[in-house]
Design an enzyme around this catalytic site. Structure first.
Site, PDB file in Angstrom:
ATOM      1  N   ASP A  89       0.970  -1.329   0.063  1.00 48.26           N
ATOM      2  CA  ASP A  89       0.041  -0.014   0.139  1.00 48.26           C
ATOM      3  C   ASP A  89       0.831   1.281  -0.047  1.00 48.26           C
ATOM      4  OD1 ASP A  89       0.613  -0.779   2.913  1.00 48.26           O
ATOM      5  OD2 ASP A  89      -0.382   0.795   3.487  1.00 48.26           O
ATOM      6  N   GLU A 152       0.011  -0.642   5.676  1.00 51.36           N
ATOM      7  CA  GLU A 152       1.194  -0.441   6.611  1.00 51.36           C
ATOM      8  C   GLU A 152       1.137   1.137   6.841  1.00 51.36           C
ATOM      9  OE1 GLU A 152       4.835   0.924   8.032  1.00 51.36           O
ATOM     10  OE2 GLU A 152       3.715   1.502   6.348  1.00 51.36           O
TER      11      GLU A 152
HETATM   12 ZN    ZN Z   1       6.958   2.077   4.282  1.00 51.24          ZN
HETATM   13 ZN    ZN Z   2       5.256   5.240   4.493  1.00 56.17          ZN
END
Ligand code: ZN
Ligand code: ZN
Length: 468
Positions: A89, A152
């Protein structure tokens, strides 16, 4: 057998660039607006996940998709599992791009695009490192799982789902930071300070708002004053003086009974608040010079006296330091004050080393608050994480890096969080080299192609040393 990983890596450059282009061109910002049962974090992150797993399958690896939220590419066998932890992501593109952030563009030896350096580029380079070991049929005695998370940059739901379903690796690294290596990550916690106060008759401050993300120093702040209860001309004049004296910029907007003051500071990451200019605490320090009612005074004097220009939580009573992990940092980032509401709030993002718990910090902050205010932990808190520099994992990775790059600096602690912290023996290792411009989360994010090739070699050699 001596393997020239650098030479072997160079042969893979074109393939890597092709795959990286494919991956960058997938807009994989977490997208809750379009989430479905099939795509719990939105279609983009799942599409990027399926793409890397397809690369793995194409190259002859076993792959596994965990509910479109995370997945892994597996190699080798053995009781021990080495985890490599990347994410597919990206943060939103934001303003200021010279190229399409989701259409990878090669220019001057660099690949531009969102995710090129965080973390699609370094992750794919590490994947190519693993592929190199497989292609060269090097003897290995342990299992490797290259695990990809898909949020993340937000809540880590994907990686947490993975850990619920799959076996936790015994040790590992995340190619999602910088070299030489990150073996310490500070605890991350947000404190919500609430002022409970009843409304007053004479209102000077109608509202005060600032901050969009709890991990970012607010770039702008605005306050609405009631012109009926102030000397508007005097306030305008004083505000202009305040703005120029502090070398900031601002706006004054008059409309009906409202006089709105806007102050512009400088955003920065909350883990390094001294690099920003906190528009909210500056504006509050100005507001605090006005003749305020008691409710207003409680809130704005607190910001002025306990938060303004204090990046280490000294005035909040929470400052402490750790020999290796360094000092605590404090960044008050979100503000909500409304004359018509009984509760006004401030969210303070704190990064702290080992030595105290988040509840210890709650007690310390409570001691500095006026009687009508309370503090609690807001949202999900993460404790500090530390792996000894003497750990074999750390030593092996640092030695490998030093064999390729002339840099003898020691492992470091950061205020940010990487997937390294999900494993007891987890660290972050690369992919940014020293002296490189940090373009992660910035417009015109790029990665230097030459660096990518060196990354393949370093990661291949490091993985091989860990699993042979
Ligand atoms: Zn990262
Ligand atoms: Zn990042």
């Amino acid at each position: 057998m001596e393997i020239d990983f650098k030479k072997e890596a160079e042969k893979l450059g074109d393939d890597l660039i092709k795959d990286l282009t494919t991956l960058i061109n997938i807009d994989s910002v977490r997208d809750d607006e379009h989430k479905t049962t099939d795509f719990p974090l939105g279609p983009g992150p799942a599409k990027a996940l399926n793409q890397v797993l397809a690369f793995g399958a194409r190259d002859g690896f076993i792959t596994k998709n965990v509910e479109n939220m995370a997945g892994h590419i597996e190699y080798g066998s053995g009781d021990e599992i080495l985890g490599i932890l990347g994410h597919v992501d990206v943060v939103p593109a934001g303003e200021g791009w010279n190229t399409d952030p989701f259409n990878a563009t090669i220019k001057d030896g660099k690949i531009y695009g969102r995710g090129s350096s965080d973390d699609k580029g370094p992750s794919l380079a590490a994947y190519y490192g693993l592929k190199l070991i497989k292609d060269l049929k090097l003897p290995v005695s342990k299992k490797v799982r290259f695990i990809f998370g898909t949020d993340e940059e937000s809540n880590w739901e994907g990686i947490n789902k993975y850990l619920e379903v799959e076996q936790t690796p015994d040790y590992g690294f995340s190619p999602d930071a910088e070299f030489p290596l990150i073996n310490g990550e500070k605890g991350i916690v947000t404190f919500k300070i609430t002022f409970n106060q009843s409304n007053e008759q004479k209102v000077i401050i109608k509202s005060f708002k600032s901050g969009i993300r709890v991990n970012m120093v607010p770039q702008t702040a605005s306050v609405i004053l009631d012109v009926n209860n102030i000397d508007a001309n005097k306030v305008r004049e004083e505000f202009s003086t305040f703005v120029s004296k502090n070398q900031l910029s601002g706006d004054i907007i008059a409309k009906n009974d409202d006089l709105t003051l806007v102050l512009n500071g400088k955003g920065s990451h909350a883990m390094d608040p001294s690099k920003g200019i906190n528009a909210a605490t500056y504006l509050a320090s100005f507001i605090n010079t006005l003749e305020l009612n008691e409710k207003e005074s409680n809130y704005f004097s607190f910001i002025n006296n306990k938060l303004h220009l204090d990046f280490i939580g000294e005035k909040l009573g929470i400052n402490f330091s750790h020999d290796i992990m360094g000092p605590l940092s404090s960044s008050p980032d979100i503000y909500d004050y409304d004359a018509n509401k009984d509760a006004s709030t401030i969210l303070v993002n704190v990064r702290y080393p080992e030595g105290k718990s988040d509840q210890d910090l709650v007690s310390l902050i409570q001691n500095t608050l006026p009687s009508m205010a309370t503090v609690q932990v807001d949202g999900h808190a993460q404790p500090p994480h530390f792996v000894s520099a003497d750990d074999k994992l750390v030593k092996t990775l640092v030695e490998t890096y030093r064999d390729y790059y002339d840099d003898n600096s020691e492992p470091i602690t950061i205020g940010g969080g990487t997937y390294g912290r999900i494993l007891d023996r987890g660290v972050a290792f690369g992919g940014m080299f020293p002296g490189r411009e940090n373009v992660m989360h910035q417009p015109n994010e790029y990665i230097i192609i030459e660096d990518l090739l060196l990354l393949i070699a370093i990661y291949a050699d490091a993985i091989y040393r860990l699993i042979k």
